[in-house]
Motif scaffolding. Structure first.
Motif, PDB file in Angstrom:
ATOM      1  N   GLY A  52       0.805  -1.207   0.000  1.00 38.86           N
ATOM      2  CA  GLY A  52       0.000   0.000   0.000  1.00 38.86           C
ATOM      3  C   GLY A  52       0.838   1.256   0.000  1.00 38.86           C
ATOM      4  N   LEU A  53       0.342   2.278  -0.672  1.00 37.13           N
ATOM      5  CA  LEU A  53       1.000   3.577  -0.740  1.00 37.13           C
ATOM      6  C   LEU A  53       0.298   4.561   0.187  1.00 37.13           C
ATOM      7  CD1 LEU A  53       1.586   3.843  -4.565  1.00 37.13           C
ATOM      8  CD2 LEU A  53       3.363   3.921  -2.850  1.00 37.13           C
ATOM      9  N   PRO A  54       1.048   5.427   0.866  1.00 36.40           N
ATOM     10  CA  PRO A  54       0.402   6.441   1.717  1.00 36.40           C
ATOM     11  C   PRO A  54      -0.201   7.555   0.871  1.00 36.40           C
ATOM     12  CG  PRO A  54       2.775   6.737   1.735  1.00 36.40           C
ATOM     13  CD  PRO A  54       2.518   5.488   0.931  1.00 36.40           C
ATOM     14  N   ARG A  55      -0.930   8.425   1.526  1.00 37.74           N
ATOM     15  CA  ARG A  55      -1.568   9.547   0.827  1.00 37.74           C
ATOM     16  C   ARG A  55      -0.486  10.519   0.351  1.00 37.74           C
ATOM     17  NH1 ARG A  55      -6.713  11.430   0.904  1.00 37.74           N
ATOM     18  NH2 ARG A  55      -7.199   9.945   2.576  1.00 37.74           N
ATOM     19  N   ARG A  56      -0.652  11.005  -0.886  1.00 42.67           N
ATOM     20  CA  ARG A  56       0.294  11.953  -1.449  1.00 42.67           C
ATOM     21  C   ARG A  56       0.147  13.313  -0.766  1.00 42.67           C
ATOM     22  NH1 ARG A  56      -0.122  11.757  -7.908  1.00 42.67           N
ATOM     23  NH2 ARG A  56       1.371  13.451  -7.576  1.00 42.67           N
ATOM     24  N   HIS A  57       1.248  14.056  -0.766  1.00 40.04           N
ATOM     25  CA  HIS A  57       1.234  15.372  -0.115  1.00 40.04           C
ATOM     26  C   HIS A  57       0.320  16.360  -0.838  1.00 40.04           C
ATOM     27  CE1 HIS A  57       4.325  14.097   2.598  1.00 40.04           C
ATOM     28  NE2 HIS A  57       5.161  13.811   1.607  1.00 40.04           N
ATOM     29  N   ASP A  58       0.206  16.205  -2.173  1.00 41.01           N
ATOM     30  CA  ASP A  58      -0.640  17.139  -2.921  1.00 41.01           C
ATOM     31  C   ASP A  58      -2.093  16.686  -2.976  1.00 41.01           C
ATOM     32  OD1 ASP A  58      -0.299  14.946  -4.520  1.00 41.01           O
ATOM     33  OD2 ASP A  58       0.642  16.015  -6.191  1.00 41.01           O
ATOM     34  N   GLY A  59      -2.413  15.546  -2.372  1.00 38.73           N
ATOM     35  CA  GLY A  59      -3.788  15.075  -2.323  1.00 38.73           C
ATOM     36  C   GLY A  59      -4.262  14.388  -3.577  1.00 38.73           C
ATOM     37  N   ARG A  60      -3.433  14.239  -4.599  1.00 37.10           N
ATOM     38  CA  ARG A  60      -3.852  13.616  -5.850  1.00 37.10           C
ATOM     39  C   ARG A  60      -3.767  12.104  -5.725  1.00 37.10           C
ATOM     40  NH1 ARG A  60      -1.170  16.735 -10.849  1.00 37.10           N
ATOM     41  NH2 ARG A  60      -2.816  15.545 -11.888  1.00 37.10           N
ATOM     42  N   ALA A  61      -4.380  11.415  -6.684  1.00 35.12           N
ATOM     43  CA  ALA A  61      -4.464   9.959  -6.641  1.00 35.12           C
ATOM     44  C   ALA A  61      -3.199   9.330  -7.221  1.00 35.12           C
ATOM     45  CB  ALA A  61      -5.687   9.475  -7.418  1.00 35.12           C
ATOM     46  N   TRP A  62      -2.924   8.079  -6.758  1.00 34.39           N
ATOM     47  CA  TRP A  62      -1.775   7.318  -7.261  1.00 34.39           C
ATOM     48  C   TRP A  62      -2.129   6.490  -8.490  1.00 34.39           C
ATOM     49  CZ3 TRP A  62       3.121   7.821  -5.683  1.00 34.39           C
ATOM     50  CH2 TRP A  62       3.380   8.345  -4.428  1.00 34.39           C
ATOM     51  N   SER A  63      -3.383   6.318  -8.753  1.00 31.94           N
ATOM     52  CA  SER A  63      -3.836   5.350  -9.753  1.00 31.94           C
ATOM     53  C   SER A  63      -3.208   5.607 -11.123  1.00 31.94           C
ATOM     54  CB  SER A  63      -5.361   5.419  -9.873  1.00 31.94           C
ATOM     55  OG  SER A  63      -5.812   4.539 -10.887  1.00 31.94           O
ATOM     56  N   GLY A  64      -2.603   4.540 -11.705  1.00 28.17           N
ATOM     57  CA  GLY A  64      -2.054   4.598 -13.055  1.00 28.17           C
ATOM     58  C   GLY A  64      -0.675   5.209 -13.166  1.00 28.17           C
TER      59      GLY A  64
END
Length: 445
Positions: free
Chosen positions: A351-363
């Protein structure tokens, strides 16, 4: 009855006797004899006078048969021989002499030449035999330290049967001859070269170039022709170590023969002699213990074999700003992030943590870093995120719950029988436009 004494003369004394006989026969003058024997006229006159009195015995050296005043006594000679057989078994004469200075009492400090002679007299064979040197063109050392680093792996029975067979991965500076990094590994692998590069960078800095053999750790299939993609890009596919060297700006030079990188080869020969003796002396049996002794030995080795460079100005480069050694000198694997912000890894999900900019990790296409301490990190946009095991998926959770059903201690409650209306009772029928009549499949269900 007269007894005749036998006198043995070496070649030098026999030549002098021949010249003196010609002087006594008046066939040579003192000046001519002095030029032939390469000594002074005064010395020739003394030899002639002694020869007239003593005969050929005058040419025998006066110390012949006498015991030297600096000869070791029998007790100390026996003590040195016993140490060479027990505590310092397998030490070469030079190594033994240096170890006695550091470890033993002052009265046992003797020269390596004396120890070599004592070992021969005691019948103790030397651990290494010297081969006659072969003619090869010699390359001068690099003038400045840090310009060239030679590295290699030495597969050897370092523990002499007391433990597993190990490989010593080491690096040596070409200008000074010092060991900049060394570690014991099970095999010659990329982790070993990552480790010695970390040690070198922490103690000295980054070298300008690395000189090794054509191992697959540095170049993949060196004999195969380049692919179309490699021809278009103008560079070969990089291995894990090659990618790290390219990121740090370290040039790589591949040697075509072992003799080409003879400095690290000779260093390995010295280590196989001295380091093996130290490991035997401390009764090392595991790789961890061998690495602990190696830390101490590298300091002593560098103090003994380091040489002064032609130019003392160091050529070591500092570590690049913005890069972490743990993030560069490790294994990198490209991955694509799934829609639920997870990455597939070794049959499991991370699992990946939440990004600092709030954007999604998908793709997103990211790089997974498997560091030397075993931790997993992901690098994206200059940010480092540590990976953890992702929660199990919903189908997996249901499967696990169903698997626990047979383990219930209380039996399930029996199902109640379906109550049917008594005979003769009125039954309400659905109307003609009821959904049950329009969808027979629903009614049958």
């Amino acid at each position: 009855m007269e007894t005749r004494e036998t006198i043995s003369l070496d070649a030098r004394a026999q030549r002098r006797l021949y010249v003196l006989n010609h002087i006594l026969a008046h066939e040579l003058t003192l000046d001519e004899a002095a030029r032939v024997l390469a000594i002074s006229v005064r010395q020739v006159r003394r030899l002639v006078q002694r020869h007239r009195v003593e005969g050929a015995a005058a040419l025998v050296h006066g110390n012949r048969g006498r015991q030297p005043v600096n000869r070791l006594d029998d007790e100390r000679r026996a003590q040195l021989a016993e140490l060479a057989r027990t505590t310092y078994a397998g030490f070469n004469p030079v190594h033994l002499a240096e170890s006695l200075v550091v470890d033993e009492a002052t009265e046992l400090q003797v020269s390596a030449r004396t120890i070599r002679r004592l070992l021969a007299e005691a019948g103790i064979a030397l651990p290494r035999t010297r081969r006659p040197p072969r003619h090869r063109s010699r390359r001068d050392r690099m003038p400045r330290p840090g310009m060239l680093l030679q590295a290699d792996g030495s597969r050897h029975d370092w523990l002499e049967g007391r433990g597993p067979r190990l490989t010593l991965v080491s690096a040596i500076d070409d200008a000074t001859g010092i060991l900049t990094g060394a570690t014991f590994r099970e095999q010659e692998d990329a982790v070993g070269y990552f480790t010695i590069l970390c040690q070198t960078a922490a103690a000295y800095g980054l070298p300008e170039a690395l000189y090794t053999d054509l191992h697959g750790i540095f170049i993949a299939d060196p004999n195969r022709p380049p692919t179309l993609a490699e021809q278009l890009t103008g560079r070969r596919s990089l291995t894990q170590v090659g990618r790290a060297l390219d990121a740090l700006g370290i040039g790589w030079i591949g040697a075509r023969s072992a003799q080409a990188k003879g400095r690290i080869e000779r260093s390995n020969g010295t280590l196989q002699d001295r380091l093996v003796s130290e490991l035997r002396r401390r009764r090392v049996t595991t790789r961890g213990e061998a690495n602990e002794v190696l830390v101490w030995y590298v300091l002593r080795h560098n103090g003994r074999f380091a040489v002064e460079p032609a130019d003392p100005t160091p050529a070591w480069r500092p570590w690049p700003a913005g890069l972490e050694p743990e993030a560069v000198l490790c294994f990198h694997y490209p991955r694509t992030v799934a829609g639920d912000a997870t990455i597939s890894w070794d049959g499991a999900a991370l699992g990946l943590p939440r990004r600092h900019d709030g954007r999604a990790w998908s793709g997103l296409r990211v790089t997974v870093q498997e560091r030397l301490d075993g931790s997993l990190w992901v690098d994206h946009g200059g940010e480092q995120h540590q990976l953890t095991a992702a929660p199990p998926s919903a189908p997996l959770l249901r499967a696990r719950n169903l698997a626990r059903v047979p383990e219930l201690t209380t039996p399930p409650e029996p199902r109640l029988p379906i109550e049917r209306p008594p005979s003769g009772a009125s039954v309400v029928k659905p109307r003609a436009d009821h959904p049950w009549r329009r969808y027979p499949s629903v009614r049958q269900r």
